[in-house]
Design a protein around this motif. Structure first.
Motif, PDB file in Angstrom:
ATOM      1  N   TRP A 190       0.814  -1.212   0.000  1.00 53.13           N
ATOM      2  CA  TRP A 190       0.000   0.000   0.000  1.00 53.13           C
ATOM      3  C   TRP A 190       0.856   1.273   0.000  1.00 53.13           C
ATOM      4  CZ3 TRP A 190      -5.212   0.440  -0.415  1.00 53.13           C
ATOM      5  CH2 TRP A 190      -5.976  -0.720  -0.207  1.00 53.13           C
ATOM      6  N   GLN A 191       0.327   2.287  -0.662  1.00 55.32           N
ATOM      7  CA  GLN A 191       0.805   3.654  -0.484  1.00 55.32           C
ATOM      8  C   GLN A 191      -0.391   4.520  -0.124  1.00 55.32           C
ATOM      9  OE1 GLN A 191       3.050   4.871  -3.973  1.00 55.32           O
ATOM     10  NE2 GLN A 191       4.957   4.118  -3.098  1.00 55.32           N
ATOM     11  N   LEU A 192      -0.267   5.219   0.990  1.00 50.82           N
ATOM     12  CA  LEU A 192      -1.308   6.138   1.423  1.00 50.82           C
ATOM     13  C   LEU A 192      -0.836   7.551   1.124  1.00 50.82           C
ATOM     14  CD1 LEU A 192      -2.203   4.591   4.915  1.00 50.82           C
ATOM     15  CD2 LEU A 192      -2.841   3.806   2.614  1.00 50.82           C
ATOM     16  N   TRP A 193      -1.619   8.291   0.353  1.00 48.17           N
ATOM     17  CA  TRP A 193      -1.250   9.631  -0.089  1.00 48.17           C
ATOM     18  C   TRP A 193      -1.996  10.651   0.749  1.00 48.17           C
ATOM     19  CZ3 TRP A 193       2.132   9.828  -4.377  1.00 48.17           C
ATOM     20  CH2 TRP A 193       2.350   8.598  -5.001  1.00 48.17           C
ATOM     21  N   LEU A 194      -1.269  11.557   1.371  1.00 44.91           N
ATOM     22  CA  LEU A 194      -1.850  12.589   2.217  1.00 44.91           C
ATOM     23  C   LEU A 194      -1.852  13.891   1.415  1.00 44.91           C
ATOM     24  CD1 LEU A 194      -0.050  11.746   5.589  1.00 44.91           C
ATOM     25  CD2 LEU A 194      -2.011  10.625   4.503  1.00 44.91           C
ATOM     26  N   LEU A 195      -3.030  14.307   0.964  1.00 44.56           N
ATOM     27  CA  LEU A 195      -3.159  15.398   0.003  1.00 44.56           C
ATOM     28  C   LEU A 195      -3.598  16.691   0.679  1.00 44.56           C
ATOM     29  CD1 LEU A 195      -5.000  13.516  -2.896  1.00 44.56           C
ATOM     30  CD2 LEU A 195      -2.534  13.658  -2.441  1.00 44.56           C
ATOM     31  N   ASP A 196      -2.977  17.775   0.262  1.00 48.47           N
ATOM     32  CA  ASP A 196      -3.336  19.107   0.746  1.00 48.47           C
ATOM     33  C   ASP A 196      -4.433  19.670  -0.158  1.00 48.47           C
ATOM     34  OD1 ASP A 196      -3.549  21.745   1.493  1.00 48.47           O
ATOM     35  OD2 ASP A 196      -1.410  22.170   1.421  1.00 48.47           O
ATOM     36  N   SER A 197      -5.644  19.778   0.388  1.00 48.26           N
ATOM     37  CA  SER A 197      -6.780  20.259  -0.408  1.00 48.26           C
ATOM     38  C   SER A 197      -7.173  21.685  -0.048  1.00 48.26           C
ATOM     39  CB  SER A 197      -7.986  19.333  -0.217  1.00 48.26           C
ATOM     40  OG  SER A 197      -8.412  19.332   1.143  1.00 48.26           O
ATOM     41  N   THR A 198      -6.314  22.395   0.672  1.00 48.18           N
ATOM     42  CA  THR A 198      -6.665  23.754   1.080  1.00 48.18           C
ATOM     43  C   THR A 198      -6.422  24.749  -0.057  1.00 48.18           C
ATOM     44  OG1 THR A 198      -4.459  24.108   2.028  1.00 48.18           O
ATOM     45  CG2 THR A 198      -6.191  23.316   3.515  1.00 48.18           C
ATOM     46  N   GLY A 199      -7.215  25.825  -0.042  1.00 45.41           N
ATOM     47  CA  GLY A 199      -7.060  26.888  -1.013  1.00 45.41           C
ATOM     48  C   GLY A 199      -7.093  28.240  -0.328  1.00 45.41           C
ATOM     49  N   THR A 200      -7.517  29.241  -1.050  1.00 50.94           N
ATOM     50  CA  THR A 200      -7.533  30.596  -0.502  1.00 50.94           C
ATOM     51  C   THR A 200      -8.859  30.929   0.183  1.00 50.94           C
ATOM     52  OG1 THR A 200      -8.267  31.450  -2.639  1.00 50.94           O
ATOM     53  CG2 THR A 200      -5.887  31.414  -2.222  1.00 50.94           C
ATOM     54  N   THR A 201      -9.824  30.027   0.104  1.00 53.12           N
ATOM     55  CA  THR A 201     -11.120  30.205   0.753  1.00 53.12           C
ATOM     56  C   THR A 201     -11.403  28.957   1.580  1.00 53.12           C
ATOM     57  OG1 THR A 201     -12.495  29.146  -0.942  1.00 53.12           O
ATOM     58  CG2 THR A 201     -11.848  31.451  -1.329  1.00 53.12           C
ATOM     59  N   PRO A 202     -12.489  28.948   2.368  1.00 55.04           N
ATOM     60  CA  PRO A 202     -12.824  27.718   3.102  1.00 55.04           C
ATOM     61  C   PRO A 202     -13.103  26.519   2.198  1.00 55.04           C
ATOM     62  CG  PRO A 202     -13.953  29.592   4.067  1.00 55.04           C
ATOM     63  CD  PRO A 202     -13.332  30.086   2.804  1.00 55.04           C
ATOM     64  N   ALA A 203     -13.452  26.740   0.941  1.00 51.80           N
ATOM     65  CA  ALA A 203     -13.661  25.639   0.003  1.00 51.80           C
ATOM     66  C   ALA A 203     -12.332  24.950  -0.300  1.00 51.80           C
ATOM     67  CB  ALA A 203     -14.294  26.156  -1.283  1.00 51.80           C
ATOM     68  N   GLY A 204     -12.420  23.724  -0.784  1.00 53.93           N
ATOM     69  CA  GLY A 204     -11.218  22.979  -1.114  1.00 53.93           C
ATOM     70  C   GLY A 204     -10.688  23.335  -2.492  1.00 53.93           C
ATOM     71  N   SER A 205      -9.398  23.075  -2.697  1.00 56.48           N
ATOM     72  CA  SER A 205      -8.789  23.323  -4.002  1.00 56.48           C
ATOM     73  C   SER A 205      -7.708  22.285  -4.275  1.00 56.48           C
ATOM     74  CB  SER A 205      -8.188  24.727  -4.065  1.00 56.48           C
ATOM     75  OG  SER A 205      -7.546  24.950  -5.310  1.00 56.48           O
ATOM     76  N   PHE A 206      -7.807  21.665  -5.447  1.00 58.54           N
ATOM     77  CA  PHE A 206      -6.741  20.780  -5.916  1.00 58.54           C
ATOM     78  C   PHE A 206      -6.527  21.146  -7.376  1.00 58.54           C
ATOM     79  CE2 PHE A 206      -4.312  16.882  -6.518  1.00 58.54           C
ATOM     80  CZ  PHE A 206      -3.710  16.738  -5.271  1.00 58.54           C
ATOM     81  N   SER A 234      -4.591  22.547 -11.040  1.00 53.11           N
ATOM     82  CA  SER A 234      -3.891  21.801 -12.094  1.00 53.11           C
ATOM     83  C   SER A 234      -2.448  21.487 -11.712  1.00 53.11           C
ATOM     84  CB  SER A 234      -3.934  22.586 -13.405  1.00 53.11           C
ATOM     85  OG  SER A 234      -3.340  23.867 -13.249  1.00 53.11           O
ATOM     86  N   THR A 235      -1.807  22.380 -10.959  1.00 51.28           N
ATOM     87  CA  THR A 235      -0.432  22.113 -10.528  1.00 51.28           C
ATOM     88  C   THR A 235      -0.384  20.923  -9.587  1.00 51.28           C
ATOM     89  OG1 THR A 235       0.156  24.449 -10.754  1.00 51.28           O
ATOM     90  CG2 THR A 235       1.583  23.087  -9.380  1.00 51.28           C
ATOM     91  N   LYS A 236      -1.286  20.885  -8.619  1.00 48.36           N
ATOM     92  CA  LYS A 236      -1.355  19.744  -7.693  1.00 48.36           C
ATOM     93  C   LYS A 236      -1.735  18.471  -8.443  1.00 48.36           C
ATOM     94  CE  LYS A 236      -2.753  22.360  -3.554  1.00 48.36           C
ATOM     95  NZ  LYS A 236      -3.851  22.548  -2.563  1.00 48.36           N
ATOM     96  N   GLN A 237      -2.658  18.580  -9.374  1.00 49.96           N
ATOM     97  CA  GLN A 237      -3.090  17.410 -10.140  1.00 49.96           C
ATOM     98  C   GLN A 237      -1.939  16.818 -10.946  1.00 49.96           C
ATOM     99  OE1 GLN A 237      -6.658  18.287 -12.465  1.00 49.96           O
ATOM    100  NE2 GLN A 237      -7.360  19.658 -10.849  1.00 49.96           N
ATOM    101  N   GLN A 238      -1.185  17.702 -11.602  1.00 45.56           N
ATOM    102  CA  GLN A 238      -0.071  17.234 -12.417  1.00 45.56           C
ATOM    103  C   GLN A 238       0.989  16.557 -11.553  1.00 45.56           C
ATOM    104  OE1 GLN A 238       2.057  20.307 -14.539  1.00 45.56           O
ATOM    105  NE2 GLN A 238       2.816  18.885 -16.079  1.00 45.56           N
ATOM    106  N   SER A 239       1.269  17.132 -10.397  1.00 45.03           N
ATOM    107  CA  SER A 239       2.255  16.548  -9.494  1.00 45.03           C
ATOM    108  C   SER A 239       1.807  15.163  -9.015  1.00 45.03           C
ATOM    109  CB  SER A 239       2.479  17.474  -8.299  1.00 45.03           C
ATOM    110  OG  SER A 239       3.363  16.893  -7.369  1.00 45.03           O
TER     111      SER A 239
END
Length: 252
Positions: A116-132, A134-139
């Motif tokens: 297994w690999q467990l990926w811990l993703l940063d979904s924070t953005g500039t507002t309370p809503a989440g953001s992932f 294109s840069t994060k997606q590509q990475s």
């Protein structure tokens, strides 16, 4: 992406805690509950048989204070196991970076457990809503391609798909693009998140979605924001080296 390699064993027990909403004071109140007392009660329940690791999926603090993060460290210390986290929209990135420099916290965003690999993703953005974006997606896509692991599971703070209640206005803003990325990678078995303060599980397009209940208060699935005090809650995980995965919602 910094990784943490767990020693070989047949299975791994992990505890997911989310939306602790701690305050600087240990006896502080948030939405009709005392968050520190809830977390303390969970730790006391886990202490006789500590997990292999604790995963914190965001909103660790409510007042964004350094004291609240230090309180978190004090409350988790009795478990004597590594602690990993992803940020939530209530968290302070600079204070989180400080926290990662002290035990029991680790800065890893990739956990390697046998197959297994467990990926811990940063979904924070500039507002309370989440953001992932294109840069994060590509990475993430590049990391997927470079990995030789057989199974992936993802953890993040924000929910990636609608839940048909008020919290959707603060969900992930790039839902379609992010979901297509996951569907393109057949080794992604599932994703768990916090943020919604409710326990649920469903399968969408062959991917397991698991919402972890909050250690603080739960949210109702209503069009407007409503909370309910139901006691300390969390989620326990078992990842087997052979590829099996299971989870249980826990409540005191």
């Amino acid at each position: 992406m910094k990784s943490y390699l767990f020693p070989p064993q047949a299975s791994y027990r992990l505890v997911q805690l989310t939306d602790c909403h701690l305050l600087a004071s240990a006896d502080g109140w948030y939405q009709g509950c005392q968050p520190a007392l809830h977390l303390q009660q969970i730790v006391a329940q886990l202490q006789p048989s500590p997990p292999d690791a604790v995963l914190l999926t965001g909103d660790l603090t409510q007042d964004h204070s350094r004291a609240s993060y230090q309180l978190l460290a004090q409350l988790l210390a009795p478990l004597r196991c590594p602690v990993f986290f992803v940020p939530g929209n209530h968290d302070d990135p600079l204070l989180l970076a400080e926290l990662q420099q002290q035990p029991p916290f680790h800065a890893a965003t990739l956990l390697e457990l046998a197959d297994w690999q467990l990926w811990l993703l940063d979904s924070t953005g500039t507002t309370p809503a989440g953001s992932f974006d294109s840069t994060k997606q590509q990475s993430l896509q590049q990391h997927f391609s470079a990995s030789t692991a057989r199974h992936f599971w993802l953890f993040m703070h924000h929910h990636p798909q609608p839940l048909a209640c008020f919290i959707d206005r603060y969900g992930l803003t790039e839902q379609q693009q992010f979901w297509q990325l996951l569907l393109a990678e057949t080794r992604v078995r599932g994703l768990s998140h916090g943020h919604a303060h409710l326990a649920y599980q469903r399968v969408q397009d062959g991917i397991q979605l698991v919402g972890c209940p909050a250690t603080s208060v739960q949210f109702l699935t209503t069009p407007d924001w409503q909370t309910v005090e139901q006691g300390p809650q969390w989620c326990e995980w078992q990842f087997a080296a052979a590829g099996a995965v299971s989870w249980q919602f826990k409540r005191l």
